[in-house]
Design an enzyme around this catalytic site. Structure first.
Site, short mmCIF file in Angstrom:
data_model
loop_
_atom_site.label_atom_id
_atom_site.label_comp_id
_atom_site.label_asym_id
_atom_site.label_seq_id
_atom_site.Cartn_x
_atom_site.Cartn_y
_atom_site.Cartn_z
N GLY A 50 58.69 -13.75 -27.94
CA GLY A 50 59.08 -15.00 -27.45
C GLY A 50 60.41 -15.31 -27.15
O GLY A 50 61.05 -14.00 -26.63
N GLU A 116 62.16 -12.85 -36.48
CA GLU A 116 61.94 -11.22 -36.18
C GLU A 116 63.26 -10.77 -36.75
O GLU A 116 64.10 -11.32 -37.22
CB GLU A 116 61.70 -11.26 -34.55
CG GLU A 116 60.48 -11.80 -34.05
CD GLU A 116 60.33 -11.62 -32.60
OE1 GLU A 116 59.45 -11.89 -32.07
OE2 GLU A 116 61.31 -11.23 -31.99
N HIS A 241 61.66 0.68 -29.46
CA HIS A 241 61.03 -0.47 -30.28
C HIS A 241 60.31 0.36 -31.65
O HIS A 241 59.56 1.14 -31.45
CB HIS A 241 59.74 -1.27 -29.76
CG HIS A 241 59.34 -2.54 -30.18
ND1 HIS A 241 58.73 -2.28 -31.52
CD2 HIS A 241 59.51 -3.71 -30.17
CE1 HIS A 241 58.57 -3.61 -31.86
NE2 HIS A 241 59.06 -4.38 -31.11
N ARG A 288 66.59 -3.62 -34.88
CA ARG A 288 65.51 -2.71 -34.31
C ARG A 288 66.33 -1.19 -34.26
O ARG A 288 65.55 -0.08 -34.52
CB ARG A 288 65.36 -3.00 -32.68
CG ARG A 288 64.29 -4.05 -32.50
CD ARG A 288 64.06 -4.55 -31.46
NE ARG A 288 62.91 -5.52 -31.28
CZ ARG A 288 62.68 -6.04 -30.22
NH1 ARG A 288 63.06 -5.85 -28.99
NH2 ARG A 288 61.83 -7.12 -30.01
N HIS A 349 61.71 0.99 -25.11
CA HIS A 349 61.42 -0.49 -25.24
C HIS A 349 62.45 -1.20 -24.28
O HIS A 349 61.88 -1.85 -23.37
CB HIS A 349 61.49 -1.09 -26.45
CG HIS A 349 60.82 -2.41 -26.57
ND1 HIS A 349 59.72 -2.75 -26.14
CD2 HIS A 349 61.58 -3.69 -26.92
CE1 HIS A 349 59.69 -4.38 -26.14
NE2 HIS A 349 60.81 -4.75 -26.79
N ARG A 384 70.07 -4.68 -28.74
CA ARG A 384 69.47 -6.32 -28.39
C ARG A 384 69.05 -6.73 -29.71
O ARG A 384 68.02 -6.17 -30.24
CB ARG A 384 68.57 -6.47 -27.25
CG ARG A 384 68.13 -7.52 -27.02
CD ARG A 384 66.98 -7.35 -25.79
NE ARG A 384 65.81 -6.62 -26.13
CZ ARG A 384 64.76 -7.03 -26.35
NH1 ARG A 384 64.48 -8.51 -26.42
NH2 ARG A 384 63.80 -6.47 -26.63
#
Length: 527
Positions: A50, A116, A241, A288, A349, A384
């Site tokens: 999202g 997340e 990812h 991540r 990713h 990120r």
């Protein structure tokens, strides 16, 4: 020749947002969008999570979102850029809603906010587990309502038109005058002259083979900008990812959204041990880079091909409501999430670096802008933060639009020659292109992956140099085709990743080199 006031290369959230805004503002101006597949095929389409945006000001704040972004970026974010992007978030989300994008609501009729990895609060605005597709659909619907926008689908941008392409010497400043574009259905190469060119070409995932990106993600925009002498930065920061579905095949991998871990799923090794708590106090909700490196280390220790995502303790009805696409994919793969663990493995990713731009999305080349994943804004730093990418795309597309409203650019009367392919022939050696593509992907996975070393990077560079010479020779002698151009672009991208990896002497975020560690025998910085 095609003439346009604004040429947009790419049809994801970044490119389409800019095109909508500029076409609505200047109804008498021509906007041309070039995309190499269908107009809805982009990295945006596959974004599950999202848009990260601060809406709940009682529990959340801009400062918390800023701090989460800075922590994830591991000290390399541009603090002023982070502040600007985070604070612009609510306005840019409102743009999407006005264009018809629908987002999930809670029981009180307010936007349902998810959480997340790396986020300290619930702030992810989403549409089930297909947020990107919803945004893409809304933007394309609006685009098709604007008569001054022309979309050229199945058109591949070969190169930017600059003084270099025009063989004009002694220019202190490089300018962009448009692009040469291949009609993939007819083989015709078109010259598109533009006053302003915006690169919004997405990521580079295909260079690794195993990727969550679609097959179109071959780094075309960055490679074109690099050949045009634009500044390219932070290419060593490739984000993997942590949880792509393990299916024992090459090509695009199905993404198991980070939001599933935010929903409460656990990562386990084959023995059932919940290993993330050994690496980070945040467990599965660590950023991540940490989760990917932790999984990589577990796989190196065990020799296994994958780890597992355990959702068996979650309420299955709630899971199906929040993640219907993921649930259906699991069922299709004979995985019953009520009883079975989901096999997952890290996959390429997102690229945190790219074409260097300022706060207006301007590159180091005049009349050339870039936004979205192909750009390096300073927001992400070394890693990120989840769901900051769509936010960045929306904010920078708006900034470029706003800058051009206040600083309109004048068209140049320079004569642009057509593409010259005299002396070339139709290449029938397709096996050479396929072989080199597979070889490049294996090279990047094995030598330039999650954990790197100087020895492997130097060996990768030696292999790549041989490949580069073979492909350049083929390119010069052959009629243009998409597969050859994509391979050429991916080799340019690999060169940038390897070169900038060797230049970095400090481990940060998504980049880890065992030769930069104080303890080189340790393969993971978290142990």
């Amino acid at each position: 020749m095609i003439s346009a006031d604004y040429l947009v290369i790419g049809s994801g959230a970044a490119g389409l947002t800019f095109a909508v805004k500029i076409a609505e503002k200047f109804r008498d101006k021509k906007v041309c969008i070039v995309t190499k597949a269908d107009d809805d095929e982009s990295n945006t389409k596959y974004a599950q999570g999202g848009v990260a945006v601060v809406l709940d000001t009682e529990e959340d704040s801009f400062q918390k979102h800023i701090q989460d972004t800075l922590i994830a970026g591991d000290g390399l974010c541009d603090r002023e850029v982070v502040k600007m992007v985070v604070k612009e978030g609510p306005k840019r989300l409102n743009d999407l809603i006005q264009w018809g994008a629908n987002f999930d609501l809670d029981y009180n009729g307010k936007l349902d906010l998810g959480k997340e990895g790396g986020h300290s609060e619930y702030r992810i605005v989403h549409h089930k587990d297909i947020t990107g597709r919803e945004i893409e659909t809304a933007l394309l619907t609006r685009i098709h309502q604007l008569p001054n926008v022309n979309i050229l689908s199945h058109h591949f941008a070969i190169d930017l038109i600059t003084e270099h392409q025009l063989q004009i010497q002694n220019h202190e400043n490089i300018s962009c005058y448009g692009a040469y574009v291949l009609n993939q259905k007819t083989g015709e190469i078109k010259t598109i002259k533009a006053t302003v060119t915006l690169l919004a070409t997405g990521g580079i995932g295909k260079i690794y083979g195993h990727t969550t990106n679609p097959v179109i993600a071959t780094g075309d925009g960055i490679a074109m900008a690099y050949r045009a002498k634009a500044r390219i930065k932070d290419m060593e920061f490739v984000q993997f990812h942590p949880t792509a579905l393990y299916e024992e095949k090459d090509g695009q991998s199905f993404l198991i959204s980070e939001a599933v871990r935010g929903f409460g799923a656990y990562l386990r090794n084959r023995n059932g041990h919940r290993f993330m708590v050994d690496y980070d106090e945040r467990g599965e909700l660590a950023s991540r880079d940490i989760v990917s490196k932790s999984i990589d280390n577990e796989l190196k220790k065990s020799g296994d091909s994958c780890v597992y995502l355990d959702c068996t303790h979650l309420k299955v009805d709630d899971f199906k409501k929040h993640f219907p696409t993921i649930y259906k994919k699991c069922i299709a793969n004979h995985i019953n999430i009520e009883k079975d663990w989901i096999p997952v493995v890290p996959a390429s990713h997102y690229l945190c670096g790219g074409i260097e731009v300022d706060k207006n999305g301007m590159t180091s080349i005049q009349n050339l802008f870039a936004c979205g994943e192909c750009s390096r804004t300073g927001l992400h730093g070394a890693n990120r933060l989840a769901s900051n990418s769509l936010l960045e795309a929306l904010v920078y597309a708006h900034n470029s639009y706003q800058y051009l409203c206040s600083n309109p650019m004048q068209s140049d009367s320079l004569a642009i020659p057509d593409w010259n392919d005299q002396g070339t022939h139709v290449n029938k050696e397709h096996i050479i292109i396929k072989h080199n593509t597979r070889q490049l992907q294996a090279l990047m996975r094995d030598y330039v992956g999650i954990v790197r070393s100087n020895h492997r990077l130097i060996k990768a560079k030696e292999h790549l140099d041989l490949m580069y010479r073979e492909v350049e020779e083929l390119y010069k002698d052959s009629k243009i085709n998409t597969a050859l151009c994509e391979l050429r672009n991916m080799i340019n991208i690999a060169h940038l990743i390897i070169g900038q990896s060797l230049e970095r002497k400090e481990n940060k975020g998504g980049y880890f080199n065992i030769d930069n560690s104080a303890f080189p025998e340790i393969q993971n910085p978290l142990i």
